[in-house]
Design a protein around this motif. Structure first.
Motif, PDB file in Angstrom:
ATOM      1  N   ASN A   1       0.826  -1.207   0.000  1.00 12.30           N
ATOM      2  CA  ASN A   1       0.000   0.000   0.000  1.00 12.30           C
ATOM      3  C   ASN A   1       0.858   1.254   0.000  1.00 12.30           C
ATOM      4  O   ASN A   1       0.606   2.182  -0.776  1.00 12.30           O
ATOM      5  CB  ASN A   1      -0.928   0.007   1.213  1.00 12.30           C
ATOM      6  CG  ASN A   1      -1.869  -1.165   1.223  1.00 12.30           C
ATOM      7  OD1 ASN A   1      -2.402  -1.546   0.193  1.00 12.30           O
ATOM      8  ND2 ASN A   1      -2.060  -1.758   2.383  1.00 12.30           N
ATOM      9  N   GLU A   2       1.860   1.295   0.856  1.00 11.85           N
ATOM     10  CA  GLU A   2       2.724   2.469   0.943  1.00 11.85           C
ATOM     11  C   GLU A   2       3.447   2.726  -0.377  1.00 11.85           C
ATOM     12  O   GLU A   2       3.493   3.857  -0.860  1.00 11.85           O
ATOM     13  CB  GLU A   2       3.746   2.285   2.066  1.00 11.85           C
ATOM     14  CG  GLU A   2       4.661   3.485   2.220  1.00 11.85           C
ATOM     15  CD  GLU A   2       5.750   3.274   3.251  1.00 11.85           C
ATOM     16  OE1 GLU A   2       6.432   4.255   3.560  1.00 11.85           O
ATOM     17  OE2 GLU A   2       5.942   2.130   3.731  1.00 11.85           O
ATOM     18  N   ALA A   3       3.973   1.681  -0.986  1.00 10.30           N
ATOM     19  CA  ALA A   3       4.713   1.845  -2.246  1.00 10.30           C
ATOM     20  C   ALA A   3       3.797   2.315  -3.377  1.00 10.30           C
ATOM     21  O   ALA A   3       4.157   3.230  -4.137  1.00 10.30           O
ATOM     22  CB  ALA A   3       5.402   0.534  -2.628  1.00 10.30           C
ATOM     23  N   ILE A   4       2.629   1.709  -3.502  1.00  7.57           N
ATOM     24  CA  ILE A   4       1.710   2.103  -4.569  1.00  7.57           C
ATOM     25  C   ILE A   4       1.246   3.538  -4.361  1.00  7.57           C
ATOM     26  O   ILE A   4       1.231   4.343  -5.302  1.00  7.57           O
ATOM     27  CB  ILE A   4       0.530   1.123  -4.666  1.00  7.57           C
ATOM     28  CG1 ILE A   4       1.016  -0.240  -5.174  1.00  7.57           C
ATOM     29  CG2 ILE A   4      -0.563   1.679  -5.579  1.00  7.57           C
ATOM     30  CD1 ILE A   4      -0.022  -1.345  -5.122  1.00  7.57           C
ATOM     31  N   ASN A   5       0.883   3.877  -3.149  1.00  4.40           N
ATOM     32  CA  ASN A   5       0.447   5.245  -2.875  1.00  4.40           C
ATOM     33  C   ASN A   5       1.558   6.246  -3.173  1.00  4.40           C
ATOM     34  O   ASN A   5       1.317   7.276  -3.821  1.00  4.40           O
ATOM     35  CB  ASN A   5      -0.026   5.383  -1.433  1.00  4.40           C
ATOM     36  CG  ASN A   5      -1.315   4.633  -1.173  1.00  4.40           C
ATOM     37  OD1 ASN A   5      -2.063   4.310  -2.099  1.00  4.40           O
ATOM     38  ND2 ASN A   5      -1.594   4.349   0.081  1.00  4.40           N
ATOM     39  N   ARG A   6       2.743   5.976  -2.720  1.00 10.06           N
ATOM     40  CA  ARG A   6       3.869   6.877  -2.974  1.00 10.06           C
ATOM     41  C   ARG A   6       4.122   7.009  -4.476  1.00 10.06           C
ATOM     42  O   ARG A   6       4.352   8.097  -4.993  1.00 10.06           O
ATOM     43  CB  ARG A   6       5.121   6.380  -2.262  1.00 10.06           C
ATOM     44  CG  ARG A   6       6.322   7.310  -2.480  1.00 10.06           C
ATOM     45  CD  ARG A   6       7.451   7.014  -1.552  1.00 10.06           C
ATOM     46  NE  ARG A   6       6.987   7.319  -0.200  1.00 10.06           N
ATOM     47  CZ  ARG A   6       7.569   6.886   0.901  1.00 10.06           C
ATOM     48  NH1 ARG A   6       8.631   6.128   0.824  1.00 10.06           N
ATOM     49  NH2 ARG A   6       7.103   7.196   2.077  1.00 10.06           N
ATOM     50  N   PHE A   7       4.081   5.895  -5.175  1.00 10.96           N
ATOM     51  CA  PHE A   7       4.319   5.906  -6.619  1.00 10.96           C
ATOM     52  C   PHE A   7       3.269   6.759  -7.331  1.00 10.96           C
ATOM     53  O   PHE A   7       3.595   7.585  -8.182  1.00 10.96           O
ATOM     54  CB  PHE A   7       4.304   4.479  -7.161  1.00 10.96           C
ATOM     55  CG  PHE A   7       4.545   4.393  -8.631  1.00 10.96           C
ATOM     56  CD1 PHE A   7       5.840   4.420  -9.134  1.00 10.96           C
ATOM     57  CD2 PHE A   7       3.490   4.304  -9.518  1.00 10.96           C
ATOM     58  CE1 PHE A   7       6.073   4.350 -10.499  1.00 10.96           C
ATOM     59  CE2 PHE A   7       3.707   4.232 -10.881  1.00 10.96           C
ATOM     60  CZ  PHE A   7       5.007   4.254 -11.370  1.00 10.96           C
ATOM     61  N   LEU A   8       2.006   6.571  -6.985  1.00 15.41           N
ATOM     62  CA  LEU A   8       0.939   7.306  -7.666  1.00 15.41           C
ATOM     63  C   LEU A   8       0.973   8.804  -7.342  1.00 15.41           C
ATOM     64  O   LEU A   8       0.624   9.622  -8.193  1.00 15.41           O
ATOM     65  CB  LEU A   8      -0.424   6.709  -7.332  1.00 15.41           C
ATOM     66  CG  LEU A   8      -0.673   5.318  -7.922  1.00 15.41           C
ATOM     67  CD1 LEU A   8      -1.993   4.753  -7.429  1.00 15.41           C
ATOM     68  CD2 LEU A   8      -0.625   5.355  -9.438  1.00 15.41           C
ATOM     69  N   ILE A   9       1.385   9.154  -6.158  1.00 14.70           N
ATOM     70  CA  ILE A   9       1.499  10.570  -5.792  1.00 14.70           C
ATOM     71  C   ILE A   9       2.604  11.250  -6.596  1.00 14.70           C
ATOM     72  O   ILE A   9       2.458  12.394  -7.018  1.00 14.70           O
ATOM     73  CB  ILE A   9       1.758  10.716  -4.276  1.00 14.70           C
ATOM     74  CG1 ILE A   9       0.487  10.383  -3.503  1.00 14.70           C
ATOM     75  CG2 ILE A   9       2.243  12.125  -3.924  1.00 14.70           C
ATOM     76  CD1 ILE A   9       0.690  10.225  -2.013  1.00 14.70           C
ATOM     77  N   THR A  10       3.680  10.528  -6.835  1.00 17.17           N
ATOM     78  CA  THR A  10       4.841  11.147  -7.490  1.00 17.17           C
ATOM     79  C   THR A  10       4.939  10.863  -8.979  1.00 17.17           C
ATOM     80  O   THR A  10       5.824  11.382  -9.644  1.00 17.17           O
ATOM     81  CB  THR A  10       6.146  10.675  -6.815  1.00 17.17           C
ATOM     82  OG1 THR A  10       6.252   9.251  -6.936  1.00 17.17           O
ATOM     83  CG2 THR A  10       6.181  11.066  -5.346  1.00 17.17           C
ATOM     84  N   ASN A  11       4.048  10.025  -9.515  1.00 17.07           N
ATOM     85  CA  ASN A  11       4.151   9.632 -10.915  1.00 17.07           C
ATOM     86  C   ASN A  11       2.797   9.758 -11.612  1.00 17.07           C
ATOM     87  O   ASN A  11       1.997   8.833 -11.575  1.00 17.07           O
ATOM     88  CB  ASN A  11       4.649   8.189 -11.017  1.00 17.07           C
ATOM     89  CG  ASN A  11       4.872   7.764 -12.446  1.00 17.07           C
ATOM     90  OD1 ASN A  11       4.381   8.373 -13.382  1.00 17.07           O
ATOM     91  ND2 ASN A  11       5.609   6.699 -12.620  1.00 17.07           N
TER      92      ASN A  11
END
Length: 121
Positions: free
Chosen positions: A41-51
């Motif tokens: 969850n943390e990785a996907i959320n971080r990825f979508l926020i920055t990409n």
């Protein structure tokens, strides 16, 4: 994407998938919103926020489906069309009943600024 549930590994997998994804490609990220896989969850959320090159269009059976923004609306609409037309799958019948009784609020949500179909397990 399905493998490690650790943040750094999932973020790496997303970055690689994004780099090689066809413009019309789809990524299915497993174990999103799974309480036992918080690193996912943390990785996907971080990825979508920055990409902004990938956006969600559906969440089905513990998987978040992503595509390029220019294709997300198309995939969203086609997936819904298929579910509405399906007469055999019980989950499709449930989706049809939910959209008929309650409108879109129980079958669609906004995630990272995009309309995302939510299909129950």
């Amino acid at each position: 994407i399905d493998g490690s549930h650790e943040h750094d590994d999932v973020l790496w997998d997303l970055q690689v998938a994004d780099a090689v994804l066809d413009p019309r490609g789809i990524i299915a990220a497993d174990d999103y919103l799974n309480h036992a896989c918080l690193g996912v969850n943390e990785a996907i959320n971080r990825f979508l926020i920055t990409n902004p090159r990938l956006v969600p269009f559906a969440y089905i059976a513990n998987k978040l489906f992503l595509s390029r923004p220019e294709w997300a609306g198309h995939y969203h609409a086609e997936l819904e069309r298929c579910i509405i037309a399906d007469t055999k799958e019980p989950k499709s019948k449930f989706f049809q009943e939910m959209i008929g009784a309650n409108g879109r609020r129980n079958v669609e949500c906004t995630l990272f600024g995009r309309k995302c179909l939510t299909i129950p397990l």
